[in-house]
Structures are given as structure tokens and as C-alpha cells.
Design a protein around this motif. Sequence first.
Motif, PDB file in Angstrom:
ATOM      1  N   MET A   1      24.871  30.548  46.295  1.00  0.00           N
ATOM      2  CA  MET A   1      24.258  30.761  47.567  1.00  0.00           C
ATOM      3  C   MET A   1      24.217  32.863  47.610  1.00  0.00           C
ATOM      4  O   MET A   1      23.430  33.426  48.355  1.00  0.00           O
ATOM      5  CB  MET A   1      25.034  30.849  48.420  1.00  0.00           C
ATOM      6  N   GLU A   2      24.740  33.620  47.647  1.00  0.00           N
ATOM      7  CA  GLU A   2      25.281  34.443  47.320  1.00  0.00           C
ATOM      8  C   GLU A   2      25.919  35.246  46.282  1.00  0.00           C
ATOM      9  O   GLU A   2      27.215  34.425  45.894  1.00  0.00           O
ATOM     10  CB  GLU A   2      25.567  35.341  48.789  1.00  0.00           C
ATOM     11  N   SER A   3      25.986  36.419  45.961  1.00  0.00           N
ATOM     12  CA  SER A   3      26.631  37.072  45.637  1.00  0.00           C
ATOM     13  C   SER A   3      26.862  38.334  45.890  1.00  0.00           C
ATOM     14  O   SER A   3      26.282  39.412  46.524  1.00  0.00           O
ATOM     15  CB  SER A   3      26.417  37.573  44.220  1.00  0.00           C
ATOM     16  N   LEU A   4      28.387  38.875  46.493  1.00  0.00           N
ATOM     17  CA  LEU A   4      28.520  40.415  46.696  1.00  0.00           C
ATOM     18  C   LEU A   4      29.754  41.224  46.116  1.00  0.00           C
ATOM     19  O   LEU A   4      30.514  40.581  45.107  1.00  0.00           O
ATOM     20  CB  LEU A   4      29.703  39.709  47.833  1.00  0.00           C
ATOM     21  N   VAL A   5      29.301  42.426  46.181  1.00  0.00           N
ATOM     22  CA  VAL A   5      30.266  43.110  45.092  1.00  0.00           C
ATOM     23  C   VAL A   5      31.099  44.058  46.919  1.00  0.00           C
ATOM     24  O   VAL A   5      30.994  44.787  48.221  1.00  0.00           O
ATOM     25  CB  VAL A   5      29.750  44.307  45.126  1.00  0.00           C
TER      26      VAL A   5
ATOM     27  N   GLN B   1      36.746  49.875  38.578  1.00  0.00           N
ATOM     28  CA  GLN B   1      37.245  48.138  39.178  1.00  0.00           C
ATOM     29  C   GLN B   1      36.445  47.930  39.905  1.00  0.00           C
ATOM     30  O   GLN B   1      36.514  48.298  40.882  1.00  0.00           O
ATOM     31  CB  GLN B   1      39.012  48.068  39.379  1.00  0.00           C
ATOM     32  N   VAL B   2      35.483  46.354  39.135  1.00  0.00           N
ATOM     33  CA  VAL B   2      34.714  46.086  40.413  1.00  0.00           C
ATOM     34  C   VAL B   2      34.691  44.112  41.249  1.00  0.00           C
ATOM     35  O   VAL B   2      34.288  43.392  39.933  1.00  0.00           O
ATOM     36  CB  VAL B   2      32.607  46.661  39.458  1.00  0.00           C
ATOM     37  N   ALA B   3      35.238  44.636  42.060  1.00  0.00           N
ATOM     38  CA  ALA B   3      34.927  43.517  42.511  1.00  0.00           C
ATOM     39  C   ALA B   3      34.388  42.143  42.601  1.00  0.00           C
ATOM     40  O   ALA B   3      32.989  43.046  43.491  1.00  0.00           O
ATOM     41  CB  ALA B   3      36.010  43.110  43.514  1.00  0.00           C
ATOM     42  N   VAL B   4      33.390  41.516  42.451  1.00  0.00           N
ATOM     43  CA  VAL B   4      32.798  40.896  43.165  1.00  0.00           C
ATOM     44  C   VAL B   4      32.773  39.146  43.283  1.00  0.00           C
ATOM     45  O   VAL B   4      33.364  38.311  42.092  1.00  0.00           O
ATOM     46  CB  VAL B   4      31.412  40.363  41.639  1.00  0.00           C
ATOM     47  N   SER B   5      31.974  38.944  44.134  1.00  0.00           N
ATOM     48  CA  SER B   5      32.303  36.970  44.593  1.00  0.00           C
ATOM     49  C   SER B   5      31.342  36.692  44.886  1.00  0.00           C
ATOM     50  O   SER B   5      30.087  36.876  45.723  1.00  0.00           O
ATOM     51  CB  SER B   5      32.788  37.872  46.500  1.00  0.00           C
ATOM     52  N   VAL B   6      30.964  35.836  44.175  1.00  0.00           N
ATOM     53  CA  VAL B   6      30.099  34.891  44.005  1.00  0.00           C
ATOM     54  C   VAL B   6      30.331  33.528  44.657  1.00  0.00           C
ATOM     55  O   VAL B   6      31.067  32.283  44.438  1.00  0.00           O
ATOM     56  CB  VAL B   6      29.593  34.412  42.466  1.00  0.00           C
ATOM     57  N   GLN B   7      29.416  32.938  45.486  1.00  0.00           N
ATOM     58  CA  GLN B   7      29.345  32.268  46.409  1.00  0.00           C
ATOM     59  C   GLN B   7      28.787  31.015  45.775  1.00  0.00           C
ATOM     60  O   GLN B   7      27.204  31.063  45.533  1.00  0.00           O
ATOM     61  CB  GLN B   7      29.431  31.746  47.712  1.00  0.00           C
ATOM     62  N   TYR B   8      28.480  30.252  46.045  1.00  0.00           N
ATOM     63  CA  TYR B   8      27.645  29.415  44.753  1.00  0.00           C
ATOM     64  C   TYR B   8      28.157  26.940  45.501  1.00  0.00           C
ATOM     65  O   TYR B   8      29.271  27.181  45.578  1.00  0.00           O
ATOM     66  CB  TYR B   8      28.109  29.000  43.344  1.00  0.00           C
TER      67      TYR B   8
ATOM     68  N   ASP C   1      36.057  35.064  42.522  1.00  0.00           N
ATOM     69  CA  ASP C   1      35.403  35.868  42.555  1.00  0.00           C
ATOM     70  C   ASP C   1      35.837  36.337  41.247  1.00  0.00           C
ATOM     71  O   ASP C   1      37.218  36.087  40.582  1.00  0.00           O
ATOM     72  CB  ASP C   1      37.313  36.601  43.986  1.00  0.00           C
ATOM     73  N   VAL C   2      35.390  37.804  40.611  1.00  0.00           N
ATOM     74  CA  VAL C   2      34.931  38.092  39.422  1.00  0.00           C
ATOM     75  C   VAL C   2      35.689  40.017  39.308  1.00  0.00           C
ATOM     76  O   VAL C   2      34.933  40.527  40.059  1.00  0.00           O
ATOM     77  CB  VAL C   2      33.832  37.938  38.627  1.00  0.00           C
ATOM     78  N   TYR C   3      36.702  40.046  38.565  1.00  0.00           N
ATOM     79  CA  TYR C   3      36.890  41.467  38.494  1.00  0.00           C
ATOM     80  C   TYR C   3      36.935  41.909  36.916  1.00  0.00           C
ATOM     81  O   TYR C   3      37.099  41.554  35.928  1.00  0.00           O
ATOM     82  CB  TYR C   3      38.469  41.589  38.938  1.00  0.00           C
ATOM     83  N   CYS C   4      35.859  42.990  37.084  1.00  0.00           N
ATOM     84  CA  CYS C   4      35.148  43.932  35.741  1.00  0.00           C
ATOM     85  C   CYS C   4      35.566  45.083  36.088  1.00  0.00           C
ATOM     86  O   CYS C   4      34.821  45.575  36.778  1.00  0.00           O
ATOM     87  CB  CYS C   4      33.719  43.459  35.615  1.00  0.00           C
ATOM     88  N   GLU C   5      36.151  45.777  34.840  1.00  0.00           N
ATOM     89  CA  GLU C   5      36.469  46.839  34.927  1.00  0.00           C
ATOM     90  C   GLU C   5      35.666  47.584  33.913  1.00  0.00           C
ATOM     91  O   GLU C   5      35.184  46.857  32.279  1.00  0.00           O
ATOM     92  CB  GLU C   5      37.218  46.997  33.998  1.00  0.00           C
ATOM     93  N   THR C   6      34.480  48.503  33.944  1.00  0.00           N
ATOM     94  CA  THR C   6      33.630  49.166  33.588  1.00  0.00           C
ATOM     95  C   THR C   6      33.579  50.947  33.817  1.00  0.00           C
ATOM     96  O   THR C   6      34.371  51.202  34.597  1.00  0.00           O
ATOM     97  CB  THR C   6      31.744  48.653  33.676  1.00  0.00           C
ATOM     98  N   LYS C   7      32.466  51.484  32.933  1.00  0.00           N
ATOM     99  CA  LYS C   7      32.523  52.932  33.229  1.00  0.00           C
ATOM    100  C   LYS C   7      30.648  53.439  34.049  1.00  0.00           C
ATOM    101  O   LYS C   7      29.639  52.640  33.688  1.00  0.00           O
ATOM    102  CB  LYS C   7      33.463  53.675  31.763  1.00  0.00           C
TER     103      LYS C   7
END
Length: 282
Positions: free
Chosen positions: A143-147, A68-75, A54-60
Motif C-alpha cells: 500500500m505504502e512505503s515510508l522512510v 541508520q534508516v527506518a522504513v515503514s512498509v504498509q501491506y 517497520d524495518v531498520y537498516c544500517e548502511t553508509k
Amino acid sequence: MSGCCCVYCVQTKSVAIVEQCSQYNSIARPGLNLIVPILCNVAGTMSLRIQQLDVYCETKTRDNVFVQVAVSVQYRVLTEKVYDAFYRLTDPTEQIRAYVFDVVRSTIPKMELDRAFESKEDIANQVQLQLSKVMNEYGYEIMESLVTDLSPDQRVKASMNEINASKRLKEASMHKADADKIRMVKAAEAEAEARHLSGTGVARQRKAIVDGLKESINDFKSDVKGTSPKDVMDLLLLTQYFDLLRDVGANTIFMQHEPDAVSNLQGQVNKGFMAKPKGMFK
């Protein structure tokens, strides 16, 4: 020459990296494995299961709203590339995290906030495409990437809710106005129809009265010789007048309504009370 071996067990869906004199030697598969002590050792194990980061990234966004964007990467680790996955990357999770940051911070700033909410799937596809190109070389399959979340500042959320509420209230007011209009139109149509029917009924009633009078006049003329239509009409009007007095005058007193009617009535009452009866006070 006799030798001794050490027994080493590897769990299911895992592999162990065996080194000999600190140099890569082989991969130990799940189950019971024999290694030569002192010369060989297990440098580490790697899970072949699907893992999630789980990756949390802040951008504009393009319209300068920080989100605040939360991205889950399955690998998972590729079985045929365990060597690359173990030796070529020191910290694979940080590598994945860095690429997620790069994709998110290069994609979302090109979109406005509303567009970003609508393009969550596109952002996830971009992350998966970029990671797959890079991480496959290092022995990892994406495998999969989800916002999973895209959350602006709390004040921006409140303003968006107010805008949506105002829009809903406007639509509700319009619907209510349309309903009131329809109700008023239907009421007017019903009133017009009722007046039309009432007028039709009155017209029929008057026609029936005229027909009845006509029939009565004809019957009276045929039964009483020497009478004119005017005589018959006067007689009928007089009869209706008496009927009216009988129905209306049973519990009703008709009084004058001129300005001096009250004083006249008072004088008549006083005169009646003050009049001396005959034979009294002889």
C-alpha cells in the motif's frame, strides 16, 4: 445417511484456510462456517487488514557516513490471492524485510549524506516499486512505503549542528554589520542636515542683525543732524559692550591669565591688608 458438522466462526476482515485430509479445500469467509470434523480442519487464518512492518537498516553513504534508516512498509493480503499468500511464503515479513534491505543498501551508497536527507521520498518510492513487483505475485499488495527516519552517527550530528550554527552566526554577523552601517550612515546624514540647518539659522540671524543695525543707523542719522555713520556705529558698539558687561559680568570676575598674575594678585591683597588706615595708632 446422517452427518454431523462443526461450527467455526471467522472474524471480520479475516479469512480461514480449510484443509481436508491435510490438503487445501476451501477458504472460510467472515461469519459462521460449517466444516466436517475429523476430515476437515482449519489450517490457519489470515487478516485482510492493512498491516505495517517497520524495518531498520544500517548502511553508509557515498561520503562514508554510516546511517541508520527506518522504513515503514504498509501491506495487505489480496482477497483473491489468499492461497498464494498462505502457501507460497513461509515468512512474508522476512521476505519484505530482505527486499527493503536490498533497495536501501543499493540506493543510499550512491548518495552523499545531504543528498540522502533530501531524497527520502525517492528512496521510499524505490522500495515500494521493488516490493510491489515481487510481493504481488505472492498475494500481497504494498500500500505504502515510508522512510520514517534517517539518522547518522551522533558525532556526525554534532558536527552538522556546529556547521549550521557557524553558518547562522556568520549570517547574523553580516546582518548586524549591515545594520550598524545603515545606522552610522543615517547618523552622519542627520548630523550633516543638522549642521546645515544650524548654519542656515546663524546666517539668517547675522543677516537680521545687520539689517537691524542698518535700520538703526538710518533712523539715528535722520533724527540727529550732523552725525556720521561712523559715529552711529561707535555708539551702537558701545551700547552692545555695556549690554555684554551687564549680562556676563553680573556673577563673573575677570582676572588676568598671564604667568605672573597670581603673584601680582597676592601682592595687591597683602598690600590692602597691611596698609594702615588713617587715624589709627596715634
